[in-house]
Design a protein around this motif. Structure first.
Motif, PDB file in Angstrom:
ATOM      1  N   LYS A   2     -35.247 -77.927  30.368  1.00  0.00           N
ATOM      2  CA  LYS A   2     -33.913 -77.969  29.784  1.00  0.00           C
ATOM      3  C   LYS A   2     -33.334 -79.375  29.948  1.00  0.00           C
ATOM      4  O   LYS A   2     -33.462 -79.978  31.002  1.00  0.00           O
ATOM      5  N   LYS A   4     -29.729 -81.827  28.655  1.00  0.00           N
ATOM      6  CA  LYS A   4     -28.429 -81.895  27.990  1.00  0.00           C
ATOM      7  C   LYS A   4     -28.490 -83.059  27.012  1.00  0.00           C
ATOM      8  O   LYS A   4     -29.026 -84.115  27.335  1.00  0.00           O
ATOM      9  N   GLU A  10     -27.068 -78.275  25.360  1.00  0.00           N
ATOM     10  CA  GLU A  10     -28.201 -78.065  26.265  1.00  0.00           C
ATOM     11  C   GLU A  10     -29.307 -77.340  25.489  1.00  0.00           C
ATOM     12  O   GLU A  10     -29.048 -76.324  24.845  1.00  0.00           O
ATOM     13  N   PRO A  54     -27.505 -87.530  29.095  1.00  0.00           N
ATOM     14  CA  PRO A  54     -27.063 -86.730  27.950  1.00  0.00           C
ATOM     15  C   PRO A  54     -26.332 -87.520  26.860  1.00  0.00           C
ATOM     16  O   PRO A  54     -26.496 -87.225  25.683  1.00  0.00           O
TER      17      PRO A  54
END
Length: 148
Positions: A2, A4, A10, A54
């Motif tokens: 995972k 972001k 996400e 991110p």
């Protein structure tokens, strides 16, 4: 895994899809791992998203879609770094600077991103060709009014 992202929130990405920039990207030397994410309902543009930061995502495209005459020779050091053995595994992208209107957006043709699809090694290559600019218009400008 995972991650972001700047534009997709996400998401799950496959580790075998991670691009490795061993030297980072100029201006972002510590950023070594990126993924290429599609933009929904758009086949021309993608996001080159940092795996670790991110807010770091670049809009990219295939420069050959917009600039048919774009051509360069990759230096031997880059060929060795990227581990090319077959030119069929070469993917070239360019980072875009998006403007309010797509018509005014520009592509960095002076520093294309070159990817070896066989091993996911990638590098932003700085070209010393004065024909290419860091802010090359994506679309040819219309002729000025009144010009014959």
């Amino acid at each position: 895994m995972k991650i972001k992202t700047k534009y997709h929130g996400e998401i799950d990405v496959k580790e075998d899809g991670v691009l490795n920039f061993e030297q980072g990207i100029p201006g972002f030397a510590v950023e070594k791992k990126f993924v290429l994410l599609p933009l929904p309902e758009n086949d021309l543009f993608h996001i080159l998203q940092s795996v670790s930061t991110p807010q770091l995502g670049f809009v990219v495209t295939d420069p050959f879609l917009f600039t048919k005459e774009f051509d360069f020779e990759l230096d031997q050091g880059s060929v060795d770094t990227l581990g090319f053995t077959d030119e069929k595994n070469v993917k070239v992208l360019t980072i875009l600077t998006m403007k309010e209107t797509l018509h005014d957006s520009t592509a960095n043709l002076q520093a294309p991103i070159v990817i070896n699809l066989a091993n996911n090694k990638a590098k932003q290559v700085i070209l010393n060709d004065s024909n290419y600019q860091t802010k090359h218009l994506l679309f040819a400008q219309p002729e000025q009014a009144g010009k014959e």
